[in-house]
Write a protein that holds these residues in place. Structure first.
Motif, short mmCIF file in Angstrom:
data_model
loop_
_atom_site.label_atom_id
_atom_site.label_comp_id
_atom_site.label_asym_id
_atom_site.label_seq_id
_atom_site.Cartn_x
_atom_site.Cartn_y
_atom_site.Cartn_z
N MET A 241 0.83 -1.20 0.00
CA MET A 241 0.00 0.00 0.00
C MET A 241 0.87 1.25 0.00
SD MET A 241 -3.19 1.02 2.52
CE MET A 241 -4.15 -0.38 1.91
N HIS A 242 0.49 2.22 -0.84
CA HIS A 242 1.19 3.50 -0.94
C HIS A 242 0.18 4.62 -0.74
CE1 HIS A 242 4.62 1.33 -2.68
NE2 HIS A 242 3.73 0.69 -3.43
N VAL A 243 0.45 5.50 0.20
CA VAL A 243 -0.44 6.62 0.50
C VAL A 243 0.32 7.92 0.25
CG1 VAL A 243 -1.88 7.73 2.26
CG2 VAL A 243 -1.61 5.25 2.26
N LEU A 244 -0.35 8.87 -0.38
CA LEU A 244 0.27 10.15 -0.70
C LEU A 244 -0.75 11.26 -0.52
CD1 LEU A 244 3.12 11.02 -1.91
CD2 LEU A 244 1.88 11.34 -4.06
N GLY A 245 -0.34 12.39 0.00
CA GLY A 245 -1.24 13.52 0.17
C GLY A 245 -0.48 14.82 0.33
N THR A 246 -1.20 15.91 0.44
CA THR A 246 -0.60 17.23 0.62
C THR A 246 -1.00 17.78 1.99
OG1 THR A 246 -0.59 17.76 -1.74
CG2 THR A 246 -0.54 19.61 -0.21
N ALA A 247 0.00 18.07 2.81
CA ALA A 247 -0.25 18.69 4.10
C ALA A 247 -0.53 20.17 3.88
CB ALA A 247 0.96 18.51 5.01
N ILE A 248 -1.50 20.71 4.63
CA ILE A 248 -1.85 22.12 4.48
C ILE A 248 -1.85 22.81 5.84
CG2 ILE A 248 -3.24 21.74 2.41
CD1 ILE A 248 -5.75 21.95 4.18
N VAL A 249 -1.63 24.11 5.82
CA VAL A 249 -1.71 24.93 7.03
C VAL A 249 -2.66 26.08 6.77
CG1 VAL A 249 0.59 24.36 7.89
CG2 VAL A 249 0.31 26.29 6.32
N GLU A 250 -3.32 26.52 7.82
CA GLU A 250 -4.26 27.63 7.70
C GLU A 250 -3.52 28.94 7.97
OE1 GLU A 250 -8.76 28.85 9.18
OE2 GLU A 250 -7.64 27.25 10.19
N VAL A 251 -3.74 29.91 7.10
CA VAL A 251 -3.10 31.22 7.24
C VAL A 251 -4.04 32.14 7.99
CG1 VAL A 251 -2.10 33.17 6.00
CG2 VAL A 251 -1.90 30.86 5.07
N ALA A 252 -3.49 32.90 8.93
CA ALA A 252 -4.30 33.83 9.71
C ALA A 252 -4.98 34.84 8.79
CB ALA A 252 -3.43 34.55 10.74
N GLN A 253 -6.19 35.24 9.14
CA GLN A 253 -6.94 36.19 8.34
C GLN A 253 -6.15 37.48 8.15
OE1 GLN A 253 -9.88 35.83 6.80
NE2 GLN A 253 -9.92 33.68 7.44
N GLY A 254 -6.03 37.89 6.88
CA GLY A 254 -5.32 39.13 6.58
C GLY A 254 -3.82 38.96 6.47
N ALA A 255 -3.32 37.73 6.69
CA ALA A 255 -1.87 37.55 6.62
C ALA A 255 -1.37 37.67 5.19
CB ALA A 255 -1.48 36.19 7.20
N GLY A 256 -2.12 37.07 4.25
CA GLY A 256 -1.79 37.25 2.84
C GLY A 256 -0.56 36.52 2.37
N ALA A 257 0.11 35.76 3.20
CA ALA A 257 1.31 35.04 2.81
C ALA A 257 1.49 33.86 3.74
CB ALA A 257 2.53 35.96 2.86
N PRO A 258 2.28 32.88 3.34
CA PRO A 258 2.50 31.73 4.21
C PRO A 258 3.15 32.15 5.52
CG PRO A 258 3.33 31.33 1.99
CD PRO A 258 3.00 32.78 2.09
N PRO A 259 2.82 31.50 6.63
CA PRO A 259 3.47 31.81 7.89
C PRO A 259 4.96 31.52 7.80
CG PRO A 259 2.17 29.80 8.06
CD PRO A 259 1.83 30.43 6.75
N PRO A 260 5.82 32.26 8.55
CA PRO A 260 7.27 32.08 8.44
C PRO A 260 7.72 30.65 8.68
CG PRO A 260 6.74 34.04 9.71
CD PRO A 260 5.44 33.32 9.48
N SER A 261 7.05 29.92 9.57
CA SER A 261 7.48 28.56 9.86
C SER A 261 7.31 27.63 8.66
CB SER A 261 6.68 27.99 11.03
OG SER A 261 5.29 27.94 10.71
N VAL A 262 6.44 28.02 7.72
CA VAL A 262 6.21 27.18 6.55
C VAL A 262 7.15 27.56 5.41
CG1 VAL A 262 4.51 26.53 4.80
CG2 VAL A 262 3.81 26.84 7.17
#
Length: 270
Positions: A241-262
């Motif tokens: 079995m092979h599993v693949l996916g995309t991890a996502i993070v939620e951006v704070a409202q009004g941030a407009g860009a990925p958080p620095p940790s990402v």
């Protein structure tokens, strides 16, 4: 100066969706890994003995599992390296094809392809490009709703599922019974294999600090193997079995860009 035309694996609708989301396609990128699997013992040849007593069960074949995971890691790392070389901020529409080649014994092939893109709207820093297995349309939807891809997560598992005496006896020698019935050892084995693969996916997602994993695909294959014990033939399964996916993070409202940790996240595949 004439602008160099971009190349991509995106379809027309995907390319338009990506452009609408503020991502500029740069070029198609590729990562490849051929991996030779080492010798793998079966449960009874390793001296386990549990299935010789007639009990069914699932045992992970660690050498084969490790080979598939290492091959995926190498292919995706090389895909990311090509994205770095062309100055990409992300790779979208990543597709991974895996197969066992019949022209060499136990040879695993992983090929990863995707489209490297640069963000025209946001400064996403100088970190490693983010990798995403979602289509261009889905990437655009993520961004529009305040989410960013954090990386690809994956997990492969190969396991030996032994048919126990009770399953073999009740099925009249297996597969030869005249009435319908479930094969419980095989059913449990499928659940066991999925749990092992998902455990690796979830571990990757936790490292990335992901809100969730989307676009999950599950590919599986199986083959039978006969085993003779005390004049009784057991038919076992080898499940992959092979599993693949995309991890996502939620951006704070009004941030407009990925958080620095990402922005500086490095993809840690199992």
């Amino acid at each position: 100066m004439t602008r160099r035309p971009f190349s991509s694996a995106l379809g027309t609708r995907e390319a338009l969706a990506v452009s609408h989301a503020g991502l500029v396609p740069l070029r198609q990128v590729l990562g490849v890994s051929y991996f030779k699997m080492g010798w793998q013992t079966t449960p009874w040849s390793a001296g386990g003995g549990w299935n010789l007593r007639g009990a069914g069960g699932t045992t992970e074949l660690e050498n084969q599992t490790e080979a598939w995971n290492q091959a995926r890691t190498a292919a995706v790392r090389r895909l990311r390296d090509e994205a770095v070389a062309c100055g990409a901020d992300a790779v979208v529409g990543v597709r991974i094809v895996r197969r066992l080649r019949d022209w060499a014994s136990d040879l695993a092939e992983f090929v990863a392809t995707g489209t490297a893109v640069r963000s025209a709207r946001h400064d996403v820093g100088d970190g490693a490009p983010l990798l995403c297995s979602l289509s261009g349309q889905d990437v655009a939807k993520l961004i529009a709703h305040g989410f960013w891809p954090a990386g690809i997560v994956g997990g492969s598992t190969v396991a030996y599922v032994a048919s126990g005496w009770d399953q073999t006896r009740r099925s009249g020698g297996l597969f030869s019974s005249n009435y319908n019935q479930e094969l419980p050892d095989f059913s449990r084995g499928m659940y066991d294999v999925r749990a092992l693969a998902m455990r690796r996916v979830e571990a990757d997602a936790r490292v990335l600090g992901a809100t969730g994993v989307v676009g999950v695909s599950i590919d599986r294959s199986q083959r039978t193997r006969e085993r003779d014990v005390n004049n009784t033939t057991y038919v076992d399964l080898i499940l992959e079995m092979h599993v693949l996916g995309t991890a996502i993070v939620e951006v704070a409202q009004g941030a407009g860009a990925p958080p620095p940790s990402v922005k500086t996240m490095v993809l840690p595949l199992s």
